[in-house]
Write an enzyme that holds these catalytic residues in place. Structure first.
Site, PDB file in Angstrom:
ATOM      1  N   LYS A 224       0.817  -1.216   0.000  1.00 48.15           N
ATOM      2  CA  LYS A 224       0.000   0.000   0.000  1.00 48.15           C
ATOM      3  C   LYS A 224       0.848   1.263   0.000  1.00 48.15           C
ATOM      4  CE  LYS A 224      -4.336  -1.812   1.761  1.00 48.15           C
ATOM      5  NZ  LYS A 224      -5.360  -1.837   2.832  1.00 48.15           N
ATOM      6  N   ARG A 258      -3.694 -10.217   4.906  1.00 47.04           N
ATOM      7  CA  ARG A 258      -4.233 -10.179   3.539  1.00 47.04           C
ATOM      8  C   ARG A 258      -3.146  -9.619   2.630  1.00 47.04           C
ATOM      9  NH1 ARG A 258      -6.667  -6.551   0.064  1.00 47.04           N
ATOM     10  NH2 ARG A 258      -8.304  -7.402  -1.290  1.00 47.04           N
TER      11      ARG A 258
END
Length: 282
Positions: A224, A258
């Site tokens: 991210k 995840r």
């Protein structure tokens, strides 16, 4: 701490953290390596996730970046259904999570394709019928923290008290879900959603506080912008930073990672588990 979730009547043990592999059947997800649209690509990606040690496959039909276009439930299903049919044919017993904020998508994917978990980034805010739908479907629900929509979320980064506000959010949402009879809840603090780069690192620093809810915690940090906006580079160059943050998350009590890169995440789990099991009580 609740260390299991109910998957079709069987308890999935979370006492050792699990890895959830990402499969995006989208043309525009932020990390190009996760985009899989052909049948061969979908099968190969699922096999890779499972071969590398992933226990759950999380499939998404639309991008959730601020620059993405919001699809309708019908459009999302048109992407998801062919992929789910392929996966269920090739991997009939795999644990499947669908990344959606639409109750209709949740209903169709669970009832038609035996999806095991609903992963809702909006925490029931985009579709007000989601909580009741999940209760009827009787599947585990991943409750994530976000404000606004993926397209507007970065306009909502002001908090009166950042950590307390997020804890309050989960407290209220979980109470509503419990009243409806949803008992298998996994919380996701929502790294990257409605948060600045600094706030994401503050959230990681206080992640252990979320263990007070006595439910499993999911950490979704993989590649991210909180990594490459801080360190420099791109999502493609953010694997090392991802592994560092996954390790910190595990040390703070995360039960599910995840990720895009399953092998590397499994190495984090194995090492942290080895250290934990090496502690000798005097």
């Amino acid at each position: 701490m609740k260390k299991f979730i109910n998957i079709n009547g069987e308890l999935l043990d979370l006492s050792t953290p699990l890895v959830m592999g990402i499969l995006n059947v989208t043309p525009d997800s932020f990390y190009s390596g996760s985009r899989k649209q052909t049948e061969t690509d979908i099968v190969n990606r699922c096999r890779q996730i499972l071969d590398e040690g992933g226990r759950i496959i999380d499939i998404g039909g639309q991008s959730t970046t601020p620059t993405s276009t919001l699809l309708t439930a019908k459009e999302e299903l048109e992407r998801l259904e062919p992929a789910l049919a392929i996966i269920r044919r090739e991997f009939p017993d795999v644990i499947l999570s669908v990344d959606t904020f639409y109750s209709e998508v949740a209903k169709v994917t669970v009832e038609k394709y035996g999806v095991n978990i609903i992963n809702d980034i909006s925490g029931g805010q985009i579709d007000e019928n989601m909580f009741e739908t999940v209760a009827r479907l009787n599947v585990p629900y991943i409750l994530m923290h976000m404000r606004g929509t993926p397209q507007t979320m970065q306009q909502f980064t002001h908090y009166d008290n950042f950590i307390q506000d997020i804890l309050y959010y989960f407290s209220g949402k979980m109470a509503k879900l419990n009243l409806l009879g949803v008992n298998d809840i996994i919380i996701d603090p929502g790294f990257g959603f409605s948060k600045t780069t600094d706030q994401n690192y503050q959230l990681m620093a206080y992640l252990k506080y979320f263990n007070t809810f006595d439910v499993p915690i999911l950490a979704g940090i993989s590649r991210k912008s909180m990594i490459y906006k801080f360190l420099g580079g791109t999502a493609q160059e953010s694997l090392n930073g991802t592994s560092v943050l996954n390790t910190v998350a595990l040390l703070s009590g995360a039960h599910i990672l995840r990720v895009h890169d399953v092998k590397e995440a499994m190495e984090c789990v194995k090492i942290i588990t080895k250290i934990s099991n090496s502690v000798v009580i005097q």
